[in-house]
Scaffold this motif. Structure first.
Motif, short mmCIF file in Angstrom:
data_model
loop_
_atom_site.label_atom_id
_atom_site.label_comp_id
_atom_site.label_asym_id
_atom_site.label_seq_id
_atom_site.Cartn_x
_atom_site.Cartn_y
_atom_site.Cartn_z
N THR A 191 -8.51 20.59 19.32
CA THR A 191 -7.98 20.32 20.65
C THR A 191 -8.56 19.00 21.14
O THR A 191 -9.74 18.73 20.94
CB THR A 191 -8.35 21.45 21.64
OG1 THR A 191 -7.81 22.68 21.17
CG2 THR A 191 -7.81 21.15 23.03
N ARG A 226 -3.27 20.52 22.45
CA ARG A 226 -3.65 21.58 21.51
C ARG A 226 -2.73 21.52 20.29
O ARG A 226 -1.51 21.58 20.43
CB ARG A 226 -3.53 22.94 22.21
CG ARG A 226 -4.40 23.05 23.45
CD ARG A 226 -4.15 24.32 24.22
NE ARG A 226 -2.83 24.34 24.85
CZ ARG A 226 -2.36 25.35 25.58
NH1 ARG A 226 -3.12 26.43 25.75
NH2 ARG A 226 -1.17 25.29 26.12
N VAL A 266 -0.57 26.41 19.46
CA VAL A 266 -0.47 27.27 20.64
C VAL A 266 0.08 28.63 20.20
O VAL A 266 0.76 28.73 19.16
CB VAL A 266 0.44 26.65 21.73
CG1 VAL A 266 -0.23 25.43 22.34
CG2 VAL A 266 1.81 26.29 21.15
N ASP A 317 4.94 27.89 24.49
CA ASP A 317 3.74 27.34 25.11
C ASP A 317 3.70 25.82 24.93
O ASP A 317 4.33 25.27 24.02
CB ASP A 317 2.48 27.96 24.51
CG ASP A 317 2.34 29.43 24.87
OD1 ASP A 317 2.89 29.83 25.91
OD2 ASP A 317 1.70 30.17 24.11
N THR A 330 2.33 26.50 31.05
CA THR A 330 0.90 26.80 31.15
C THR A 330 0.52 27.17 32.57
O THR A 330 -0.22 28.13 32.80
CB THR A 330 0.06 25.61 30.67
OG1 THR A 330 0.43 25.26 29.33
CG2 THR A 330 -1.43 25.95 30.70
N GLN A 360 1.36 30.70 33.45
CA GLN A 360 0.61 31.78 32.80
C GLN A 360 -0.87 31.82 33.20
O GLN A 360 -1.48 32.89 33.18
CB GLN A 360 0.68 31.62 31.28
CG GLN A 360 2.06 31.71 30.69
CD GLN A 360 2.03 31.44 29.19
OE1 GLN A 360 1.27 32.05 28.45
NE2 GLN A 360 2.87 30.50 28.75
N PHE A 361 -1.42 30.67 33.55
CA PHE A 361 -2.87 30.59 33.76
C PHE A 361 -3.21 30.11 35.16
O PHE A 361 -2.34 29.70 35.92
CB PHE A 361 -3.51 29.69 32.70
CG PHE A 361 -3.41 30.25 31.31
CD1 PHE A 361 -4.31 31.20 30.86
CD2 PHE A 361 -2.39 29.84 30.44
CE1 PHE A 361 -4.21 31.73 29.59
CE2 PHE A 361 -2.28 30.36 29.17
CZ PHE A 361 -3.20 31.31 28.73
N GLN A 371 -11.03 22.34 27.01
CA GLN A 371 -9.98 23.16 26.38
C GLN A 371 -9.97 24.59 26.91
O GLN A 371 -8.96 25.29 26.79
CB GLN A 371 -10.16 23.17 24.87
CG GLN A 371 -11.25 24.11 24.35
CD GLN A 371 -11.11 24.33 22.86
OE1 GLN A 371 -11.36 23.42 22.06
NE2 GLN A 371 -10.73 25.53 22.47
N PHE A 372 -11.05 25.04 27.52
CA PHE A 372 -11.12 26.39 28.07
C PHE A 372 -10.80 26.42 29.55
O PHE A 372 -9.95 27.20 30.00
CB PHE A 372 -12.50 26.99 27.82
CG PHE A 372 -12.84 27.20 26.38
CD1 PHE A 372 -11.97 27.87 25.54
CD2 PHE A 372 -14.03 26.72 25.86
CE1 PHE A 372 -12.28 28.06 24.20
CE2 PHE A 372 -14.35 26.91 24.52
CZ PHE A 372 -13.48 27.58 23.68
N SER A 390 -6.44 27.18 29.62
CA SER A 390 -6.45 28.60 29.25
C SER A 390 -7.38 29.42 30.15
O SER A 390 -8.01 30.37 29.69
CB SER A 390 -6.87 28.77 27.78
OG SER A 390 -8.13 28.17 27.53
N ASN A 391 -7.42 29.06 31.41
CA ASN A 391 -8.28 29.75 32.36
C ASN A 391 -7.51 30.91 33.01
O ASN A 391 -6.52 30.69 33.71
CB ASN A 391 -8.78 28.79 33.44
CG ASN A 391 -9.60 29.49 34.49
OD1 ASN A 391 -10.48 30.28 34.16
ND2 ASN A 391 -9.33 29.21 35.75
N ALA A 392 -7.98 32.14 32.79
CA ALA A 392 -7.28 33.32 33.31
C ALA A 392 -7.94 33.92 34.53
O ALA A 392 -7.41 34.86 35.13
CB ALA A 392 -7.17 34.38 32.21
#
Length: 278
Positions: free
Chosen positions: A147, A173, A176, A181, A214, A217-218, A248-249, A253-255
């Motif tokens: 990434t 990325r 995915v 995505d 993205t 979703q996040f 990258q987190f 992709s933070n939930a």
């Protein structure tokens, strides 16, 4: 050749580039090279080695059984070295997904008392996930573990107490989860600090995901914290909805959700050593 290994007495002077002797240049925009999760415009001085320990506990809503997150933790260890006053190179390893990262950070412009109104630092990083391969429908290839992040960090020290920063960001990325995505995720970071005392500041940081799959979703990353400078260290205490400590987190992709109690308490500890005489 290493001529000196000396812990510094004032990290404020080392977290920024060591160019305060240049007449008219504004220094000390931030206390450290991190605002909370993300980078600041600060670079190390030439020959300065920074050791950074980043730690995030589990979520507050994990309950008493997990001691409200204290039984769970992720950690990142990093080293950052100033090749010049403007150029810093860094490496790190995160326990989350067993990820290694490396970055380059270059201060292109520096704010001046008269003239240049901003500090501009360019940042790029590569992260490699080394977790065992768990993609049954995708053949394992090294490129799929990579990434990339690209940022332009733009900051201004408005007063001795107040500094603000914006950070247009691209995270790419190579792999995915779904075809729908986004490989390229665009975001804008914003944050700042308010100096409470000579050695403490209040910091805030927010990363806004631009509209797309993205963002649907996040969650956007929101972090609040305090910097405490002790002369040899900077302690950064924080609450954030992001578990990961690299881009990258906490960007694509933070939930975590603040409203649902997905709050991670954590800290960064910075220590700088001067390995080469100025």
């Amino acid at each position: 050749m290493v001529t000196k290994s000396q812990a510094q007495d004032d990290l404020l002077k080392l977290a920024e580039t060591q160019d305060s002797a240049r007449t008219g240049h504004t220094t000390g925009t931030f206390k450290a090279t991190r605002l909370l999760n993300g980078h600041t415009v600060q670079t190390n001085g030439a020959g300065a080695l920074l050791f950074l320990i980043s730690h995030r506990f589990g979520t507050l809503n994990s309950g008493a059984y997990e001691f409200w997150g204290l039984d769970q933790a992720t950690i990142r260890l990093g080293l950052e070295y100033g090749l010049t006053d403007q150029l810093t190179v860094g490496v790190g390893r995160s326990s989350l997904e067993k990820t290694y990262d490396g970055f380059l950070k270059y201060k292109l412009l520096q704010q001046q008392e008269a003239g240049m109104p901003i500090t501009l630092t360019l940042f790029t990083s590569t992260a490699i996930k080394t977790l065992e391969w768990f993609e049954p429908n995708v053949e394992e290839q090294f490129k799929y573990r990579l990434t990339y992040t690209f940022q332009a960090l733009v900051a201004r020290k408005l007063t001795d107490r107040v500094s603000l920063q914006v950070a247009p960001t691209l995270v790419h990325r190579n792999l995915v989860p779904l075809s729908t995505d986004e490989n390229n995720v665009y975001a804008v970071g914003a944050g700042g600090r308010f100096k409470l005392t000579k050695r403490t500041t209040f910091n805030a940081e927010y990363f806004y995901l631009l509209p797309g799959a993205t963002a649907d979703q996040f969650r956007n990353s929101l972090s609040l914290g305090v910097d405490i400078e002790t002369g040899g260290h900077v302690f950064q205490l924080m609450a954030t909805n992001s578990q990961g400590m690299i881009e990258q987190f906490f960007i694509p992709s933070n939930a975590g959700s603040w409203s649902k109690g997905d709050i991670y308490f954590g800290f960064n500890i910075s220590r700088v050593f001067q390995l080469k005489e100025k």
